[in-house]
Design a protein around this motif. Structure first.
Motif, PDB file in Angstrom:
ATOM      1  N   LEU A   1       4.451  -2.259  14.581  1.00  0.00           N
ATOM      2  CA  LEU A   1       4.475  -3.082  13.306  1.00  0.00           C
ATOM      3  C   LEU A   1       5.816  -2.414  12.478  1.00  0.00           C
ATOM      4  CD1 LEU A   1       0.641  -3.617  12.105  1.00  0.00           C
ATOM      5  CD2 LEU A   1       2.479  -5.462  13.186  1.00  0.00           C
ATOM      6  N   ARG A   2       6.017  -0.953  12.422  1.00  0.00           N
ATOM      7  CA  ARG A   2       6.950  -0.637  11.861  1.00  0.00           C
ATOM      8  C   ARG A   2       8.365  -1.025  12.588  1.00  0.00           C
ATOM      9  NH1 ARG A   2       3.575   4.424  11.808  1.00  0.00           N
ATOM     10  NH2 ARG A   2       2.793   4.461   9.440  1.00  0.00           N
ATOM     11  N   ALA A   3       8.469  -0.921  13.736  1.00  0.00           N
ATOM     12  CA  ALA A   3       9.292  -1.570  14.626  1.00  0.00           C
ATOM     13  C   ALA A   3       9.728  -2.885  14.133  1.00  0.00           C
ATOM     14  CB  ALA A   3       9.305  -1.383  15.747  1.00  0.00           C
ATOM     15  N   LEU A   4       9.007  -3.653  13.662  1.00  0.00           N
ATOM     16  CA  LEU A   4       9.184  -4.887  13.213  1.00  0.00           C
ATOM     17  C   LEU A   4       9.697  -5.066  11.762  1.00  0.00           C
ATOM     18  CD1 LEU A   4       6.103  -7.100  14.884  1.00  0.00           C
ATOM     19  CD2 LEU A   4       8.619  -6.807  15.623  1.00  0.00           C
ATOM     20  N   GLY A   5       9.555  -3.983  10.962  1.00  0.00           N
ATOM     21  CA  GLY A   5      10.182  -3.947   9.752  1.00  0.00           C
ATOM     22  C   GLY A   5       9.251  -3.912   8.459  1.00  0.00           C
ATOM     23  N   ARG A   6       7.916  -3.622   9.040  1.00  0.00           N
ATOM     24  CA  ARG A   6       6.880  -3.565   8.170  1.00  0.00           C
ATOM     25  C   ARG A   6       6.449  -2.362   7.543  1.00  0.00           C
ATOM     26  NH1 ARG A   6       3.790  -8.321   8.236  1.00  0.00           N
ATOM     27  NH2 ARG A   6       2.266  -7.358   7.142  1.00  0.00           N
ATOM     28  N   GLU A   7       5.934  -1.991   6.325  1.00  0.00           N
ATOM     29  CA  GLU A   7       5.523  -0.806   5.855  1.00  0.00           C
ATOM     30  C   GLU A   7       4.215  -0.860   6.342  1.00  0.00           C
ATOM     31  OE1 GLU A   7       6.947   0.664   1.664  1.00  0.00           O
ATOM     32  OE2 GLU A   7       7.923  -1.503   1.644  1.00  0.00           O
ATOM     33  N   VAL A   8       3.901   0.264   6.852  1.00  0.00           N
ATOM     34  CA  VAL A   8       2.377   0.747   7.457  1.00  0.00           C
ATOM     35  C   VAL A   8       1.773   1.777   7.043  1.00  0.00           C
ATOM     36  CG1 VAL A   8       1.059   0.590   9.504  1.00  0.00           C
ATOM     37  CG2 VAL A   8       3.194  -0.801   9.537  1.00  0.00           C
ATOM     38  N   VAL A   9       0.673   1.618   6.440  1.00  0.00           N
ATOM     39  CA  VAL A   9      -0.206   2.929   6.200  1.00  0.00           C
ATOM     40  C   VAL A   9      -1.339   3.073   7.156  1.00  0.00           C
ATOM     41  CG1 VAL A   9      -1.709   3.846   4.363  1.00  0.00           C
ATOM     42  CG2 VAL A   9       0.264   2.613   3.699  1.00  0.00           C
ATOM     43  N   GLU A  10      -1.332   4.172   7.703  1.00  0.00           N
ATOM     44  CA  GLU A  10      -2.369   4.516   8.839  1.00  0.00           C
ATOM     45  C   GLU A  10      -3.467   5.218   8.170  1.00  0.00           C
ATOM     46  OE1 GLU A  10      -0.952   5.841  12.623  1.00  0.00           O
ATOM     47  OE2 GLU A  10       1.016   5.674  11.740  1.00  0.00           O
ATOM     48  N   THR A  11      -5.008   4.999   8.400  1.00  0.00           N
ATOM     49  CA  THR A  11      -5.695   5.717   7.752  1.00  0.00           C
ATOM     50  C   THR A  11      -7.051   5.596   8.553  1.00  0.00           C
ATOM     51  OG1 THR A  11      -7.113   6.266   5.729  1.00  0.00           O
ATOM     52  CG2 THR A  11      -6.593   3.588   6.458  1.00  0.00           C
ATOM     53  N   ARG A  12      -8.107   6.134   8.078  1.00  0.00           N
ATOM     54  CA  ARG A  12      -9.368   6.183   9.059  1.00  0.00           C
ATOM     55  C   ARG A  12     -10.533   6.395   8.239  1.00  0.00           C
ATOM     56  NH1 ARG A  12      -9.428  12.707  11.239  1.00  0.00           N
ATOM     57  NH2 ARG A  12      -9.720  13.657   9.126  1.00  0.00           N
ATOM     58  N   GLU A  13     -11.907   5.939   8.924  1.00  0.00           N
ATOM     59  CA  GLU A  13     -13.057   6.332   8.294  1.00  0.00           C
ATOM     60  C   GLU A  13     -13.953   7.003   9.138  1.00  0.00           C
ATOM     61  OE1 GLU A  13     -15.040   3.177   6.091  1.00  0.00           O
ATOM     62  OE2 GLU A  13     -13.560   3.419   4.700  1.00  0.00           O
ATOM     63  N   PRO A  14     -14.976   7.724   8.643  1.00  0.00           N
ATOM     64  CA  PRO A  14     -14.997   8.360   7.404  1.00  0.00           C
ATOM     65  C   PRO A  14     -13.658   8.937   7.020  1.00  0.00           C
ATOM     66  CG  PRO A  14     -16.499   9.755   8.441  1.00  0.00           C
ATOM     67  CD  PRO A  14     -15.958   8.543   9.555  1.00  0.00           C
ATOM     68  N   GLY A  15     -13.253   9.022   5.809  1.00  0.00           N
ATOM     69  CA  GLY A  15     -12.080   9.828   5.425  1.00  0.00           C
ATOM     70  C   GLY A  15     -11.092   8.716   4.751  1.00  0.00           C
ATOM     71  N   GLY A  16      -9.776   9.282   4.756  1.00  0.00           N
ATOM     72  CA  GLY A  16      -8.741   8.695   4.307  1.00  0.00           C
ATOM     73  C   GLY A  16      -8.198   8.753   2.978  1.00  0.00           C
ATOM     74  N   SER A  17      -9.036   9.468   2.325  1.00  0.00           N
ATOM     75  CA  SER A  17      -8.567  10.022   0.837  1.00  0.00           C
ATOM     76  C   SER A  17      -9.454  11.250   0.711  1.00  0.00           C
ATOM     77  CB  SER A  17      -9.294   9.098   0.006  1.00  0.00           C
ATOM     78  OG  SER A  17     -10.665   9.066  -0.026  1.00  0.00           O
ATOM     79  N   PRO A  18      -8.768  12.030  -0.121  1.00  0.00           N
ATOM     80  CA  PRO A  18      -9.501  13.337  -0.334  1.00  0.00           C
ATOM     81  C   PRO A  18     -10.892  13.626  -0.566  1.00  0.00           C
ATOM     82  CG  PRO A  18      -7.344  13.250  -1.562  1.00  0.00           C
ATOM     83  CD  PRO A  18      -7.562  11.855  -1.301  1.00  0.00           C
ATOM     84  N   GLY A  19     -11.438  12.712  -1.442  1.00  0.00           N
ATOM     85  CA  GLY A  19     -12.817  12.605  -1.605  1.00  0.00           C
ATOM     86  C   GLY A  19     -13.569  12.424  -0.230  1.00  0.00           C
ATOM     87  N   ALA A  20     -13.180  11.238   0.391  1.00  0.00           N
ATOM     88  CA  ALA A  20     -13.619  10.705   1.593  1.00  0.00           C
ATOM     89  C   ALA A  20     -13.480  11.862   2.667  1.00  0.00           C
ATOM     90  CB  ALA A  20     -13.061   9.338   2.003  1.00  0.00           C
ATOM     91  N   GLU A  21     -12.495  12.699   2.858  1.00  0.00           N
ATOM     92  CA  GLU A  21     -12.315  13.591   3.835  1.00  0.00           C
ATOM     93  C   GLU A  21     -13.572  14.457   3.664  1.00  0.00           C
ATOM     94  OE1 GLU A  21     -10.713  13.862   6.549  1.00  0.00           O
ATOM     95  OE2 GLU A  21      -9.548  11.922   6.111  1.00  0.00           O
ATOM     96  N   ALA A  22     -13.743  15.098   2.457  1.00  0.00           N
ATOM     97  CA  ALA A  22     -14.918  15.938   2.212  1.00  0.00           C
ATOM     98  C   ALA A  22     -16.159  15.475   2.787  1.00  0.00           C
ATOM     99  CB  ALA A  22     -15.032  16.374   0.616  1.00  0.00           C
ATOM    100  N   VAL A  23     -16.368  14.121   2.231  1.00  0.00           N
ATOM    101  CA  VAL A  23     -17.787  13.592   2.940  1.00  0.00           C
ATOM    102  C   VAL A  23     -17.941  13.373   4.462  1.00  0.00           C
ATOM    103  CG1 VAL A  23     -19.288  11.473   2.669  1.00  0.00           C
ATOM    104  CG2 VAL A  23     -17.875  12.256   0.700  1.00  0.00           C
ATOM    105  N   ARG A  24     -16.495  13.232   5.052  1.00  0.00           N
ATOM    106  CA  ARG A  24     -16.452  13.130   6.299  1.00  0.00           C
ATOM    107  C   ARG A  24     -16.949  14.262   7.342  1.00  0.00           C
ATOM    108  NH1 ARG A  24     -13.072  10.520  10.194  1.00  0.00           N
ATOM    109  NH2 ARG A  24     -12.641  11.961  12.199  1.00  0.00           N
ATOM    110  N   HIS A  25     -16.698  15.583   6.716  1.00  0.00           N
ATOM    111  CA  HIS A  25     -17.154  16.899   7.349  1.00  0.00           C
ATOM    112  C   HIS A  25     -18.619  16.736   7.400  1.00  0.00           C
ATOM    113  CE1 HIS A  25     -17.223  20.883   8.245  1.00  0.00           C
ATOM    114  NE2 HIS A  25     -18.281  21.102   7.490  1.00  0.00           N
TER     115      HIS A  25
END
Length: 213
Positions: free
Chosen positions: A28-52
């Motif tokens: 999608l980036r090669a098509l010119g789109r701005e892309v944000v990659e993330t995951r669950e559980p996690g993806g933000s500082p608070g969520a990453e702590a819960v992931r563990h």
């Protein structure tokens, strides 16, 4: 600014979700789109702590309902801190697991009532509904062999037996069948390059005209 698109990847262990999410983001980036990659559980500082806590198995003795609450808490932080701002900025968000994993692992397999999951989903994810969900499908024995081949210590869910993972597979397929407008099942048992090409084709088809531009 038009809202960005939200794409999620779901499936059992060893289906290649993380690999294919990265490949689609690159495409999608090669098509010119701005892309944000993330995951669950996690993806933000608070969520990453819960992931563990979740993947270490520390929450397992508390039962599936407590795990569902923890997943919802992590998801709420993830949605508020990362997903909603990215979508508001017109970016495409590609996420490795989201609401369907909770419905399968804690709902279908953990017997957490639908009413509770509905309420948790409304609180944590009402502002971020996926536009497209790829459900990657492989037989459980193949997925478990792939997961074992990574060489990492099995997490809370990977350590379960083959019967458990076949039930996971069936539950994901049932989720996809119940929501065909959003979900598309992809046979992920073949070559990773061919799977990636099929996912790119389906993304262009399902999200047209934006994804194809």
């Amino acid at each position: 600014m038009p809202r960005g698109r939200f794409i999620t990847f779901e499936g059992g262990e060893g289906t290649g979700k993380s690999t294919q999410a990265r490949r689609l983001a690159t495409h999608l980036r090669a098509l010119g789109r701005e892309v944000v990659e993330t995951r669950e559980p996690g993806g933000s500082p608070g969520a990453e702590a819960v992931r563990h806590v979740l993947l270490s198995g520390a929450a397992e003795p508390l039962g599936p309902q407590a795990e569902a609450l923890l997943f919802a808490a992590a998801r709420a932080d993830h949605v508020d801190m990362l997903i909603v701002p990215a979508l508001a900025a017109g970016r495409t968000v590609v996420c490795d697991r989201f609401i369907d994993s909770t419905r399968v692992y804690q709902g279908a397999l953990g017997d957490v009532p639908d009413g509770l999951l509905d309420a948790l989903e409304q609180v944590a994810a009402a502002a971020a509904r996926p536009d497209l969900t790829f459900v990657l499908d492989v037989p459980a024995e193949i997925g478990l062999a792939r997961a074992a081949g990574r060489g990492a210590v099995a997490d809370r869910f990977e350590k379960q037996g083959a019967d458990y993972h076949e039930k996971i597979r069936a539950a994901f397929l049932a989720r996809a069948a119940a929501d065909p407008a959003r979900c598309v099942v992809v046979d992920a048992s073949g070559d990773a390059h061919q799977v990636a090409a099929e996912i790119a084709r389906l993304a262009a088809e399902r999200l047209a005209p934006e994804a194809a531009s």
